[in-house]
Design a protein around this motif. Sequence first.
Motif, PDB file in Angstrom:
ATOM      1  N   LEU A 151     -22.847  -6.833 -28.759  1.00 26.07           N
ATOM      2  CA  LEU A 151     -23.134  -5.441 -28.440  1.00 26.07           C
ATOM      3  C   LEU A 151     -23.018  -5.197 -26.940  1.00 26.07           C
ATOM      4  O   LEU A 151     -23.124  -6.114 -26.128  1.00 26.07           O
ATOM      5  CB  LEU A 151     -24.536  -5.069 -28.921  1.00 26.07           C
ATOM      6  CG  LEU A 151     -24.835  -5.311 -30.406  1.00 26.07           C
ATOM      7  CD1 LEU A 151     -26.275  -4.939 -30.723  1.00 26.07           C
ATOM      8  CD2 LEU A 151     -23.876  -4.521 -31.284  1.00 26.07           C
ATOM      9  N   THR A 167     -23.314   0.542 -24.558  1.00 24.59           N
ATOM     10  CA  THR A 167     -22.957   1.760 -25.288  1.00 24.59           C
ATOM     11  C   THR A 167     -23.626   1.786 -26.655  1.00 24.59           C
ATOM     12  O   THR A 167     -24.155   2.812 -27.091  1.00 24.59           O
ATOM     13  CB  THR A 167     -21.432   1.862 -25.460  1.00 24.59           C
ATOM     14  OG1 THR A 167     -20.817   1.877 -24.175  1.00 24.59           O
ATOM     15  CG2 THR A 167     -21.051   3.128 -26.221  1.00 24.59           C
ATOM     16  N   GLU A 168     -23.611   0.633 -27.345  1.00 26.62           N
ATOM     17  CA  GLU A 168     -24.249   0.562 -28.665  1.00 26.62           C
ATOM     18  C   GLU A 168     -25.761   0.446 -28.571  1.00 26.62           C
ATOM     19  O   GLU A 168     -26.471   0.773 -29.525  1.00 26.62           O
ATOM     20  CB  GLU A 168     -23.737  -0.644 -29.456  1.00 26.62           C
ATOM     21  CG  GLU A 168     -22.269  -0.597 -29.814  1.00 26.62           C
ATOM     22  CD  GLU A 168     -21.453  -1.542 -28.963  1.00 26.62           C
ATOM     23  OE1 GLU A 168     -20.515  -2.141 -29.486  1.00 26.62           O
ATOM     24  OE2 GLU A 168     -21.768  -1.693 -27.762  1.00 26.62           O
ATOM     25  N   CYS A 169     -26.267  -0.028 -27.440  1.00 26.60           N
ATOM     26  CA  CYS A 169     -27.699  -0.312 -27.323  1.00 26.60           C
ATOM     27  C   CYS A 169     -28.253   0.271 -26.032  1.00 26.60           C
ATOM     28  O   CYS A 169     -27.923  -0.199 -24.937  1.00 26.60           O
ATOM     29  CB  CYS A 169     -27.936  -1.824 -27.363  1.00 26.60           C
ATOM     30  SG  CYS A 169     -29.671  -2.297 -27.202  1.00 26.60           S
ATOM     31  N   ILE A 197     -24.930  -5.171 -35.515  1.00 27.57           N
ATOM     32  CA  ILE A 197     -23.733  -4.522 -36.058  1.00 27.57           C
ATOM     33  C   ILE A 197     -22.796  -5.596 -36.603  1.00 27.57           C
ATOM     34  O   ILE A 197     -22.462  -6.558 -35.906  1.00 27.57           O
ATOM     35  CB  ILE A 197     -23.013  -3.680 -34.998  1.00 27.57           C
ATOM     36  CG1 ILE A 197     -23.904  -2.506 -34.559  1.00 27.57           C
ATOM     37  CG2 ILE A 197     -21.683  -3.153 -35.541  1.00 27.57           C
ATOM     38  CD1 ILE A 197     -23.282  -1.606 -33.513  1.00 27.57           C
ATOM     39  N   ILE A 201     -24.405  -0.860 -39.280  1.00 26.89           N
ATOM     40  CA  ILE A 201     -25.572  -1.009 -38.413  1.00 26.89           C
ATOM     41  C   ILE A 201     -26.746  -1.400 -39.306  1.00 26.89           C
ATOM     42  O   ILE A 201     -27.222  -0.598 -40.112  1.00 26.89           O
ATOM     43  CB  ILE A 201     -25.890   0.298 -37.667  1.00 26.89           C
ATOM     44  CG1 ILE A 201     -24.665   0.791 -36.905  1.00 26.89           C
ATOM     45  CG2 ILE A 201     -27.072   0.092 -36.720  1.00 26.89           C
ATOM     46  CD1 ILE A 201     -24.814   2.205 -36.371  1.00 26.89           C
TER      47      ILE A 201
END
Length: 462
Positions: free
Chosen positions: A128, A131-133, A192, A201
């Motif tokens: 990750l 951006t994802e977290c 993810i 997710i």
Amino acid sequence: MFVKMVKTLCLVSAALLAGCQAGTTAASAQDAAAGKQQEQAVPADCSEGQSPLSQKMSSGATWSLCFSVDPKLGMVLSDVAFAPPGAEPIKLISSMSLAQLEVPYDDGGRMTSDITTAGFGGPNMHSLTETECAGDLLEHPIPTIGDGKKFGKIVDRPVLCSDMVDAGLSYRSGEVGELLAKRKDDWQLSTISKVGWYEYINQITFGADGTIRPSLGATGDLSPADYSDKDHGSAVGEGQQDHASSHSHNAVWKIDWALGGEAGQQIEQYDTRSTGKEGKHSPVVEGKYTKIASPATGRWKDSRWWKVSAPSLLNEDGHVMSYEIDMGKTDSFTFVDDARNHQPSEQGAGSGTEEIGYDVAFTNADECQVYATYNRGGCGRGVLDYVKDQKRQKLDDVVSWVAVGYHHVPRDEEQSPMEVHWQGFNLVPRDLTATRIDPPEERKDLNGQPDNWDGQMPPEEE
């Protein structure tokens, strides 16, 4: 204003546990203004290959657990415990994870079982980025092939997102000119995994009130290979062409309970029914618990839920501690006024019953029972076999299998990539404590029917 101060969670091996201080602190605006910082949380004691995590919540309660990654199951959480403010931790769950994700397409041309065929761990679990977290990115050892014991290597990668998020209003009570209100936070743990063109997710949310919300979000892309016709999909190209096939996401979660110990739990099903009688202002409705004594399956319907309890554990009111399995679907209703002034409509009346299937199932714990379908070993192929083989046993060391489906009918806006769509359910504390765990000072002595109520009462009907 709700102020939230965040510190990086401590992620350590069990050997270094004693030296770890961890926690995310959250406080009310009043506490923040006074510079008061909440105590740091104490991590769980975890086995080799597991990482201890803990989190202090806005309510003053503390969650603690162990995180690991299975090559097939993906994220596995073990030894999940919840400590109300000023109280000892209550162990709730031995382990919880996804147990299967089946994706059948409506035209019959494709069906995948993503957990047992591909798996959510290993190389399918992606690293990750920020951006994802938006929270803390935590590394964990992930094998490149299988479990990493015979082939490939094991690499520490940032696969777990630990995020504290504002969860909105916790409570509000405005009586006799006095406003009592507070916001709350949620602790979200998510990974993810990419299987084919879908990216999933896998998220478990822990609430400040003791609620647990397992959920699965799906994004990525519509299948580039599964296009059919108007009877089995939706046109996503120009005009009436390029019908992307509809399909289902059939997910099952496995929860091995530890409430009250590794054994001694019991299951009850709650239902309401109309008595056909009329009270002074409304119809009389009765609620009833039915004990489920042996392994069984159940179907959800309006106003039905299940309770996992530990008869050996009582709260300060003398009530049995338990958790409610809430499927997250609406409890349908009819306005009383409509029922009194209109005739029932025949449209949509009646419902069939499924001969095979379940929304929830209960078995006794067995190490052989790993997957909801395509299981290997002598205990059976899946949940229906587990229930059948154990039907003469007494439910004692309870495992819940919770099935939540999502039928996906594609739409133009999903090209491309798809907006995340979610499915999941709730595990809600029921009588875990005698009152809410964080009552305001003005309500700390309120337990049961008030002797005197100076607040507003509802208006009387004419």
